[in-house]
Design an enzyme around this catalytic site. Structure first.
Site, PDB file in Angstrom:
ATOM      1  N   LYS A 100      55.710  58.551  85.333  1.00 18.67           N
ATOM      2  CA  LYS A 100      57.023  59.142  85.075  1.00 18.67           C
ATOM      3  C   LYS A 100      57.214  60.463  85.843  1.00 18.67           C
ATOM      4  O   LYS A 100      58.327  60.798  86.248  1.00 18.67           O
ATOM      5  CB  LYS A 100      57.238  59.319  83.574  1.00 18.67           C
ATOM      6  CG  LYS A 100      57.373  57.981  82.831  1.00 18.67           C
ATOM      7  CD  LYS A 100      58.546  57.154  83.362  1.00 18.67           C
ATOM      8  CE  LYS A 100      58.795  55.893  82.548  1.00 18.67           C
ATOM      9  NZ  LYS A 100      59.962  55.113  83.002  1.00 18.67           N
ATOM     10  N   TYR A 145      50.897  56.324  82.257  1.00 20.14           N
ATOM     11  CA  TYR A 145      52.344  56.406  82.029  1.00 20.14           C
ATOM     12  C   TYR A 145      52.897  57.767  82.470  1.00 20.14           C
ATOM     13  O   TYR A 145      53.900  57.837  83.194  1.00 20.14           O
ATOM     14  CB  TYR A 145      52.632  56.173  80.549  1.00 20.14           C
ATOM     15  CG  TYR A 145      54.106  56.148  80.195  1.00 20.14           C
ATOM     16  CD1 TYR A 145      54.900  55.053  80.501  1.00 20.14           C
ATOM     17  CD2 TYR A 145      54.701  57.223  79.536  1.00 20.14           C
ATOM     18  CE1 TYR A 145      56.245  55.026  80.163  1.00 20.14           C
ATOM     19  CE2 TYR A 145      56.048  57.206  79.197  1.00 20.14           C
ATOM     20  CZ  TYR A 145      56.812  56.102  79.510  1.00 20.14           C
ATOM     21  OH  TYR A 145      58.150  56.085  79.175  1.00 20.14           O
ATOM     22  N   SER A 168      60.853  60.374  81.889  1.00 22.52           N
ATOM     23  CA  SER A 168      60.441  60.550  80.490  1.00 22.52           C
ATOM     24  C   SER A 168      60.044  62.000  80.270  1.00 22.52           C
ATOM     25  O   SER A 168      59.681  62.706  81.222  1.00 22.52           O
ATOM     26  CB  SER A 168      59.234  59.655  80.196  1.00 22.52           C
ATOM     27  OG  SER A 168      58.652  60.008  78.958  1.00 22.52           O
ATOM     28  N   ASN A 209      65.874  51.150  84.948  1.00 19.63           N
ATOM     29  CA  ASN A 209      65.501  51.427  83.551  1.00 19.63           C
ATOM     30  C   ASN A 209      64.226  50.696  83.106  1.00 19.63           C
ATOM     31  O   ASN A 209      63.545  51.163  82.201  1.00 19.63           O
ATOM     32  CB  ASN A 209      66.686  51.027  82.653  1.00 19.63           C
ATOM     33  CG  ASN A 209      66.315  50.998  81.198  1.00 19.63           C
ATOM     34  OD1 ASN A 209      66.161  52.050  80.558  1.00 19.63           O
ATOM     35  ND2 ASN A 209      66.131  49.805  80.645  1.00 19.63           N
ATOM     36  N   ARG A 266      66.778  44.478  76.224  1.00 20.49           N
ATOM     37  CA  ARG A 266      66.687  45.105  74.901  1.00 20.49           C
ATOM     38  C   ARG A 266      66.673  46.622  75.084  1.00 20.49           C
ATOM     39  O   ARG A 266      66.785  47.126  76.208  1.00 20.49           O
ATOM     40  CB  ARG A 266      65.414  44.638  74.191  1.00 20.49           C
ATOM     41  CG  ARG A 266      64.156  45.141  74.873  1.00 20.49           C
ATOM     42  CD  ARG A 266      62.880  44.641  74.221  1.00 20.49           C
ATOM     43  NE  ARG A 266      61.759  45.481  74.594  1.00 20.49           N
ATOM     44  CZ  ARG A 266      60.499  45.236  74.285  1.00 20.49           C
ATOM     45  NH1 ARG A 266      60.197  44.166  73.604  1.00 20.49           N
ATOM     46  NH2 ARG A 266      59.548  46.062  74.647  1.00 20.49           N
ATOM     47  N   SER A 270      57.429  62.531  79.187  1.00 23.20           N
ATOM     48  CA  SER A 270      56.022  62.424  79.614  1.00 23.20           C
ATOM     49  C   SER A 270      55.816  62.876  81.058  1.00 23.20           C
ATOM     50  O   SER A 270      54.675  63.030  81.494  1.00 23.20           O
ATOM     51  CB  SER A 270      55.537  60.986  79.468  1.00 23.20           C
ATOM     52  OG  SER A 270      55.675  60.557  78.155  1.00 23.20           O
ATOM     53  N   ILE A 286      62.589  57.804  71.548  1.00 24.31           N
ATOM     54  CA  ILE A 286      63.847  57.096  71.285  1.00 24.31           C
ATOM     55  C   ILE A 286      63.520  55.831  70.479  1.00 24.31           C
ATOM     56  O   ILE A 286      62.502  55.167  70.742  1.00 24.31           O
ATOM     57  CB  ILE A 286      64.555  56.727  72.610  1.00 24.31           C
ATOM     58  CG1 ILE A 286      64.735  57.962  73.510  1.00 24.31           C
ATOM     59  CG2 ILE A 286      65.910  56.071  72.321  1.00 24.31           C
ATOM     60  CD1 ILE A 286      65.541  59.112  72.936  1.00 24.31           C
TER      61      ILE A 286
HETATM   62  N1  LIG Z   1      61.730  54.568  74.080  1.00 29.04           N
HETATM   63  C1  LIG Z   1      61.331  55.767  74.421  1.00 29.04           C
HETATM   64  O1  LIG Z   1      61.010  56.595  73.566  1.00 29.04           O
HETATM   65  C2  LIG Z   1      61.282  56.189  75.869  1.00 29.04           C
HETATM   66  C3  LIG Z   1      61.000  57.525  76.152  1.00 29.04           C
HETATM   67  C4  LIG Z   1      60.974  57.958  77.476  1.00 29.04           C
HETATM   68  C5  LIG Z   1      61.246  57.071  78.504  1.00 29.04           C
HETATM   69  N2  LIG Z   1      61.510  55.768  78.212  1.00 29.04           N
HETATM   70  C6  LIG Z   1      61.787  54.885  79.356  1.00 29.04           C
HETATM   71  O2  LIG Z   1      63.073  54.316  79.212  1.00 29.04           O
HETATM   72  C7  LIG Z   1      63.103  52.998  79.775  1.00 29.04           C
HETATM   73  C8  LIG Z   1      63.595  52.007  78.728  1.00 29.04           C
HETATM   74  O3  LIG Z   1      62.725  52.081  77.608  1.00 29.04           O
HETATM   75  P1  LIG Z   1      62.948  51.262  76.249  1.00 29.04           P
HETATM   76  O4  LIG Z   1      62.450  52.136  75.171  1.00 29.04           O
HETATM   77  O5  LIG Z   1      64.321  50.717  76.188  1.00 29.04           O
HETATM   78  O6  LIG Z   1      61.862  50.109  76.479  1.00 29.04           O
HETATM   79  P2  LIG Z   1      61.769  48.592  75.996  1.00 29.04           P
HETATM   80  O7  LIG Z   1      60.320  48.268  76.029  1.00 29.04           O
HETATM   81  O8  LIG Z   1      62.537  48.358  74.746  1.00 29.04           O
HETATM   82  O9  LIG Z   1      62.524  47.827  77.180  1.00 29.04           O
HETATM   83  C9  LIG Z   1      61.974  47.753  78.460  1.00 29.04           C
HETATM   84  C10 LIG Z   1      62.503  46.501  79.151  1.00 29.04           C
HETATM   85  O10 LIG Z   1      61.932  46.454  80.472  1.00 29.04           O
HETATM   86  C11 LIG Z   1      61.584  45.102  80.742  1.00 29.04           C
HETATM   87  N3  LIG Z   1      60.563  45.020  81.783  1.00 29.04           N
HETATM   88  C12 LIG Z   1      59.252  45.353  81.698  1.00 29.04           C
HETATM   89  N4  LIG Z   1      58.627  45.078  82.856  1.00 29.04           N
HETATM   90  C13 LIG Z   1      59.564  44.579  83.700  1.00 29.04           C
HETATM   91  C14 LIG Z   1      59.528  44.116  85.039  1.00 29.04           C
HETATM   92  N5  LIG Z   1      58.395  44.063  85.766  1.00 29.04           N
HETATM   93  N6  LIG Z   1      60.686  43.697  85.605  1.00 29.04           N
HETATM   94  C15 LIG Z   1      61.839  43.697  84.878  1.00 29.04           C
HETATM   95  N7  LIG Z   1      61.919  44.102  83.609  1.00 29.04           N
HETATM   96  C16 LIG Z   1      60.795  44.540  83.020  1.00 29.04           C
HETATM   97  C17 LIG Z   1      61.096  44.566  79.400  1.00 29.04           C
HETATM   98  O11 LIG Z   1      61.102  43.136  79.375  1.00 29.04           O
HETATM   99  C18 LIG Z   1      62.077  45.204  78.429  1.00 29.04           C
HETATM  100  O12 LIG Z   1      63.208  44.386  78.198  1.00 29.04           O
HETATM  101  C19 LIG Z   1      61.670  52.734  80.264  1.00 29.04           C
HETATM  102  O13 LIG Z   1      61.584  53.050  81.628  1.00 29.04           O
HETATM  103  C20 LIG Z   1      60.837  53.715  79.447  1.00 29.04           C
HETATM  104  O14 LIG Z   1      59.620  54.050  80.084  1.00 29.04           O
HETATM  105  C21 LIG Z   1      61.524  55.304  76.917  1.00 29.04           C
END
Ligand SMILES: NC(=O)c1ccc[n+]([C@@H]2O[C@H](COP(=O)([O-])OP(=O)(O)OC[C@H]3O[C@@H](n4cnc5c(N)ncnc54)[C@H](O)[C@@H]3O)[C@@H](O)[C@H]2O)c1
Length: 276
Positions: free
Chosen positions: A185, A181, A168, A118, A35, A170, A214
């Site tokens: 990061k 977190y 991030s 990711n 996702r 962060s 995001i």
């Molecule tokens: N959404 C934001 O605002 C944001 C901002 C900065 C950084 N990020 C980073 O971007 C990346 C993607 O974020 P997102 O918003 O799409 O998150 P999300 O929570 O929608 O998706 C994260 C996915 O990682 C999977 N996951 C979690 N633990 C896992 C594991 N042990 N092994 C395999 N898969 C695992 C989950 O099942 C999920 O499908 C992450 O690393 C997040 O920290 C997100």
């Protein structure tokens, strides 16, 4: 690009138009692709002819996402021959599961060119309250997961390649309740530089992306709380959340030949929030 009037702060974007024809026929592995941003990266690469192995701990959702993207590509793609998305299970905390994911890519597509670390978790706990289990899980998934992914990529990128790690904003700006977190990061940003220095010998470039807010499940809590959303948007000079597609654009550049002399770098994709 238009702002959705029904959802202040949310943004509907047109797809990123950039095309990199040299990427067609290559193979990408993306973790956390069931996702959110990972799924968007899989969709965006496959529509440009890149074959994708998406891995996630939620393998049921991962397989559904792969099926859905493949169905979309059958009717709409930027190239005559779109890539195929294969969904598989991976728990990124386990190096053996990374190797198994790499083997899926080699069996299905015969090569690995791109690896996107990711998958991530985003726990909330104030410093006084963080438990041993919380900090361990955060570092295991967000930091060790990146290291093990890079190790698997490095073993199998025989013709060189590109790795992108999700850091991030962060890593640059701390937030209350996100100590674990933010620490994880910042470690990803630093680990990316170490990986770049060592893997350059093999012709592998390693960069990171530092997104701000995001629009994914991870930031649902902000979007569902009007006060939190207002506070968040106050810290974004562009006054809106970003869309996964807007992180995909810089990712595409980092993977492409256009970035062939870029390694050990981090691109912030945050609407400017790291400065506020
Ligand atoms: N959404 C934001 O605002 C944001 C901002 C900065 C950084 N990020 C980073 O971007 C990346 C993607 O974020 P997102 O918003 O799409 O998150 P999300 O929570 O929608 O998706 C994260 C996915 O990682 C999977 N996951 C979690 N633990 C896992 C594991 N042990 N092994 C395999 N898969 C695992 C989950 O099942 C999920 O499908 C992450 O690393 C997040 O920290 C997100």
């Amino acid at each position: 690009m238009t702002v959705d009037a029904q959802n202040p702060g949310r943004t509907v974007t047109t797809p990123i138009a950039a095309a990199y024809p040299e990427m067609a026929g290559k193979t990408a592995v993306i973790t956390g692709a069931a996702r959110g941003m990972g799924a968007q990266f899989a969709r965006g690469l496959a529509t440009r002819g890149v074959n994708v192995v998406g891995g996630d701990i939620n393998d049921t959702q991962m397989k559904e996402t792969a099926q859905q993207i493949n169905a979309e590509l059958a009717t709409e793609s930027l190239v005559a021959q779109p890539g195929t998305v294969v969904g598989a299970r991976v728990d990124v905390t386990d190096p053996d599961e990374h190797e198994a994911l790499a083997q899926v890519a080699l069996r299905e597509f015969g090569r690995i060119d791109f690896w996107i670390n990711n998958a991530g978790v985003f726990p909330f706990a104030l410093v006084d309250d963080i438990t041993r289990e919380q900090i361990a899980l955060t570092l295991d998934v967000n930091v060790e997961g990146v290291l093990f992914g890079a190790q698997a990529a490095s073993r199998h990128m025989e013709q060189g390649g590109a790795i992108v790690n999700m850091s991030s904003v962060s890593a640059l700006r701390v937030r209350k309740g996100r100590g674990a977190y933010c620490t994880s990061k910042a470690a990803v940003a630093h680990l990316t530089e170490s990986l770049a220095v060592e893997l350059g010998d093999k012709g592998i470039r390693v960069n990171s992306i530092a997104p701000g807010y995001i629009d994914t499940e991870m930031t649902r809590w902000v979007q569902e709380d009007p006060a939190a959303l207002a506070r968040a948007l106050d810290s974004v000079p562009l006054h809106r959340l970003g869309a996964p597609e807007e992180v995909f654009g810089p990712l595409l550049f980092l993977l492409s030949d256009s970035a062939r002399y870029v390694t050990g770098h981090s691109i912030a994709v945050d609407g400017g929030s790291r400065h506020v």
